[in-house]
Design a protein around this motif. Structure first.
Motif, short mmCIF file in Angstrom:
data_model
loop_
_atom_site.label_atom_id
_atom_site.label_comp_id
_atom_site.label_asym_id
_atom_site.label_seq_id
_atom_site.Cartn_x
_atom_site.Cartn_y
_atom_site.Cartn_z
N GLU A 329 0.78 -1.28 -0.09
CA GLU A 329 -0.19 0.00 0.08
C GLU A 329 1.07 1.23 -0.10
O GLU A 329 0.63 2.28 -0.84
CB GLU A 329 -1.04 0.04 1.27
CG GLU A 329 -1.78 1.33 1.30
CD GLU A 329 -2.83 1.06 2.59
OE1 GLU A 329 -3.47 2.22 3.10
OE2 GLU A 329 -2.85 0.10 3.26
N ASP A 330 1.99 1.30 0.74
CA ASP A 330 2.84 2.32 0.89
C ASP A 330 3.59 2.69 -0.59
O ASP A 330 3.73 3.84 -0.92
CB ASP A 330 3.78 2.20 2.07
CG ASP A 330 3.31 2.32 3.24
OD1 ASP A 330 1.99 2.66 3.50
OD2 ASP A 330 3.78 2.05 4.19
N ALA A 331 3.97 1.53 -1.06
CA ALA A 331 4.65 1.64 -2.37
C ALA A 331 3.78 2.25 -3.49
O ALA A 331 4.13 3.09 -4.37
CB ALA A 331 5.29 0.23 -2.64
N LEU A 332 2.35 1.79 -3.40
CA LEU A 332 1.51 2.18 -4.21
C LEU A 332 1.33 3.70 -4.26
O LEU A 332 1.19 4.24 -5.16
CB LEU A 332 0.30 1.45 -4.17
CG LEU A 332 0.35 -0.20 -4.70
CD1 LEU A 332 -1.06 -0.90 -4.27
CD2 LEU A 332 0.57 -0.49 -6.04
N HIS A 333 1.22 4.32 -2.88
CA HIS A 333 0.93 5.49 -2.70
C HIS A 333 2.06 6.21 -3.61
O HIS A 333 1.96 7.19 -4.04
CB HIS A 333 1.01 6.00 -1.24
CG HIS A 333 -0.65 5.76 -0.57
ND1 HIS A 333 -1.42 6.61 -0.98
CD2 HIS A 333 -0.91 5.07 0.31
CE1 HIS A 333 -2.43 6.47 -0.08
NE2 HIS A 333 -2.10 5.24 0.41
N ALA A 334 3.06 5.91 -3.44
CA ALA A 334 4.46 6.42 -3.90
C ALA A 334 4.38 6.42 -5.30
O ALA A 334 4.79 7.49 -6.04
CB ALA A 334 5.70 5.69 -3.57
N ILE A 335 4.07 5.36 -6.08
CA ILE A 335 3.97 5.20 -7.50
C ILE A 335 2.93 6.31 -7.95
O ILE A 335 3.10 6.88 -9.03
CB ILE A 335 3.67 3.91 -7.76
CG1 ILE A 335 4.82 2.83 -7.48
CG2 ILE A 335 3.26 4.03 -9.26
CD1 ILE A 335 4.44 1.52 -7.67
#
Length: 712
Positions: A329-335
């Motif tokens: 979830e955190d990585a998707l926010h960044a993407i």
């Protein structure tokens, strides 16, 4: 092992044009053979270890292909096997339960990931989270990120699992990086079908061995090579992996008519996510969802182009990611932020931060999310009705049960040879008072539960004695450590015993020698008495202790509680200041019964005499104080209402689960409790002498015992 796969292993012979019907872990094994694997290793624990059981039960098939099979002493040994793929184009696979197994293997894995591989290297790990796990609550995702190992999490159906195994090898070779394939227990046991392919004999194998070694300093984990390896991981291997994942479409997109919304889920969470949508009327029985789904069969690395393409134009996307931290979830926010997409991303705000994502948990979270998002073409009242119906069902179930269901914690099996040891320790506590016990991983960890409540710390498999080295010198009296024979061979011999001997620790160690790694499924270990023809049968714990320098060793048959108590008392009071080892020796009762029952059945069928020992309680003598139960804890030792109307309290009773180990009587004798226990021999297919003895006993008993109702 827990079961034999001899029959199912025949499925591994299937070839092109045939359909495989079977269990998940069998499908994984078949996929390995279809991929041309050269060697497979593993350590037992969780259903993924059945891969080794299947291969060992299919030795004729495996030997024909020239594949090498190794049952490793630990996860570290299994991971180190993958070093064969560093210099040579050899495909290898290993398996263990994670995350604890990955922790043990971390040294070898870190070096392997830094150096990289030429041949495909696949690590099949069994991982569950929350109540579905039997281990600490951590995720392998963190290790994959830390060491740059690609992590596959396939949708739990056989075609996808098989494809991910095969593509996992290709991904590993395309990016020169080891690959993890993560399976949950349900995925290992799921049944299904897939179109088989022919098994591939590896180019390098036991049948076609290597002729010359290859040397390349750049493949050694030593500076300055490690500096270039780290740079190569980021600049070459990472882009190569992303390109392969994208080009071969390892992740899957399932379109839906509600284009305003979307769900991104781990591949392993796909089934529960779709099932939740089905219950909400947003998917049909065949899994066709109205809400688009992006299933991440590869959870690391993520593919930014795929993420942005899926999220573009959507008002909101829900991330179904089991466990914490919320890495995906955190990585998707960044993407999304880097791509300047303003799609609202939800996840842990609607789903729990931690714990297993069961059907009810995901259904509740998805329902609340859909209701909150309320797309234009959806009436939220229907979704709200599902939530209300779920709450009503739970309430009605509670009313029908009439209260909380009694807790049923795990415990020792009936007749377990480890329970007498803890009975002896409780008896010794009466004399010495409480003493610190460094517990260990294994069946014996159940000693921490009632009725014993013995064991102050658990630090890792085979690490009981090592963990004790910090507390023992600081304690006013001697402390005790526990270690199973599985833990002894896994880690205990070096990390615990060698350490204690080297440092001249004044320590007491109890080794539970039951003959198997029982806690992981009763697999054989080096000191098992009943070995297969492919294993050495001459390895001894006693000789290993002597060889490493242990001078004080006593072996005690565990069911002799009084003898065990004396041995423990002797270790506590001995003038000897070095390591004192008590070997608690008796075979795992579960394995013993599995071994004896077919033998007994065969004798009965043949009409031969069979004697079975049972224990019981004379309720006329039983006082009803139940000390025997508190000191034994055997599930077959229970209570029942006394037939004497003057006895208000229930009396002790041995039910038909009794296996005749005799612990209840031994405890009663050692604790000087009461003479209410009796031992009986049940004779089946009696011979003439048995009948003579029976009549003689009956006559004598009738003579010395007056008839009921007759005054003397």
């Amino acid at each position: 092992m827990e079961r034999s796969f001899k029959k199912e292993a025949e499925l591994l012979r299937l070839g092109a044009g045939q359909t495989f019907h079977g269990e998940g872990i069998l499908a994984v094994t078949k996929a390995l053979l279809q991929s041309g694997v050269s060697y497979v290793g593993g350590y037992q624990g969780a259903p993924v270890s059945h891969m080794m059981d299947v291969l060992n039960d299919a030795r004729d098939i495996i030997e024909g292909l020239g594949v090498h099979i190794e049952t490793n002493a630990s996860e570290a040994g299994a991971a180190a096997m993958l070093g064969a793929s560093i210099n040579y184009p050899i495909r290898g696979a290993v398996t263990w339960k994670s995350t604890v197994g990955t922790n043990v293997a971390s040294d070898a894995l870190s070096n392997l990931a830094s150096v990289g591989v030429r041949g495909g290297a696949l690590i099949v790990i069994g991982e569950d989270y929350g109540e579905g796990a039997s281990i600490i609550q951590e995720r392998s995702h963190a290790f994959a990120m830390k060491s740059q190992i690609w992590l596959l999490d396939p949708r739990p159906n056989l075609p996808t699992i098989v494809r991910m195994v095969e593509k996992g090898f290709e991904l590993s070779e395309a990016s020169n990086t080891p690959v993890m394939l993560e399976l949950r227990i349900r995925a290992c046991h799921v049944h299904g079908a897939f179109e088989a392919r022919d098994n591939r004999a590896p180019q390098i194998s036991r049948n076609q061995p290597l002729e010359q070694p290859e040397f390349d300093f750049a493949r050694i984990s030593l500076p300055p090579a490690t500096y270039s390896q780290e740079k190569h991981k980021i600049e070459v291997r990472w882009p190569a992996a992303q390109a392969f994942i994208r080009e071969h479409r390892l992740n899957e997109v399932f379109d839906g008519e509600m284009t305003d919304l979307g769900i991104i889920c781990q591949g392993g969470m796909y089934n529960v996510a779709v099932r939740s949508l089905q219950q909400l009327g947003l998917a049909d029985a065949f899994g066709e969802s109205k809400i688009p789904i992006y299933a991440l069969n590869v959870t690391y690395p993520l593919i930014p182009e795929e993420v942005t393409a899926f999220c573009a134009g959507k008002g909101a996307v829900l991330v179904v990611e089991e466990g914490q931290p919320a890495y995906i979830e955190d990585a998707l926010h960044a993407i999304l932020r880097r791509a300047d997409l303003q799609t609202k991303l939800h996840g842990k705000d609607f789903l729990p931060m931690a714990g297993e994502y069961t059907g009810e948990v995901v259904l509740t979270g998805v329902a609340k999310w859909v209701e909150a998002m309320a797309p234009r073409n959806l009436d939220p009242s229907g979704v709200r009705g599902v939530i209300e119906a779920l709450a009503a069902t739970r309430k009605r179930a509670a009313e029908l049960l009439g209260g909380s269901v009694p807790a049923r914690p795990p415990g020792f099996c009936i007749g377990c040879p480890e329970r007498p040891v803890f009975s002896a320790m409780k008896l010794l506590e009466r004399e010495t008072g409480g003493f610190h016990v460094s517990a260990d991983i294994g069946c014996h960890t159940f000693s921490t539960l009632p009725p014993f409540n013995i064991g102050n710390t658990v630090l890792g498999y085979g690490l009981g004695l090592a963990s004790n080295s910090g507390i023992a010198p600081l304690f006013g009296k001697r402390t005790v450590s526990i270690m199973g024979d599985g833990g002894f061979w896994h880690n205990g011999l070096t990390s615990g015993i060698a350490n204690a001997v080297f440092n001249r620790d004044d320590a007491i160690l109890i080794i539970m020698k039951n003959g198997y790694t029982s806690a992981t499924g009763t697999q054989d270990i080096p000191s098992s008495l009943h070995q297969s023809e492919w294993k050495s049968g001459d390895m001894s714990i006693e000789r290993a202790l002597k060889g490493i320098g242990v001078e004080w060793v006593k072996s005690v048959y565990t069911y002799r509680v009084e003898t065990m108590t004396k041995a423990l008392r002797g270790a506590m009071t001995s003038a000897y200041a070095g390591l004192k080892v008590i070997i608690a020796d008796a075979e795992c009762q579960l394995e013993r019964q599995r071994r004896l029952r077919p033998q007994v059945a065969a004798r009965l069928t043949a009409g031969k005499r069979v004697v079975r020992t049972r224990f019981g309680v004379d309720e006329d003598v039983c006082s009803g104080d139940h000390s025997c139960i508190r000191l034994s804890g055997c599930p077959s030792l229970t209570v029942k209402t006394s037939s004497d109307p003057l006895k208000l309290d229930p009396v002790a009773h041995v039910n038909n689960g009794c296996v005749g180990c005799g612990l209840c009587g031994e405890v009663a004798h050692a604790a000087v409790l009461c003479p209410s226990f009796f031992r009986a021999e049940i004779v089946q297919n009696p011979n003439p002498w048995d009948w003579i003895v029976e009549r003689l006993r009956g006559a004598i008993i009738g003579w010395i015992q007056p008839a009921e109702g007759v005054r003397t």
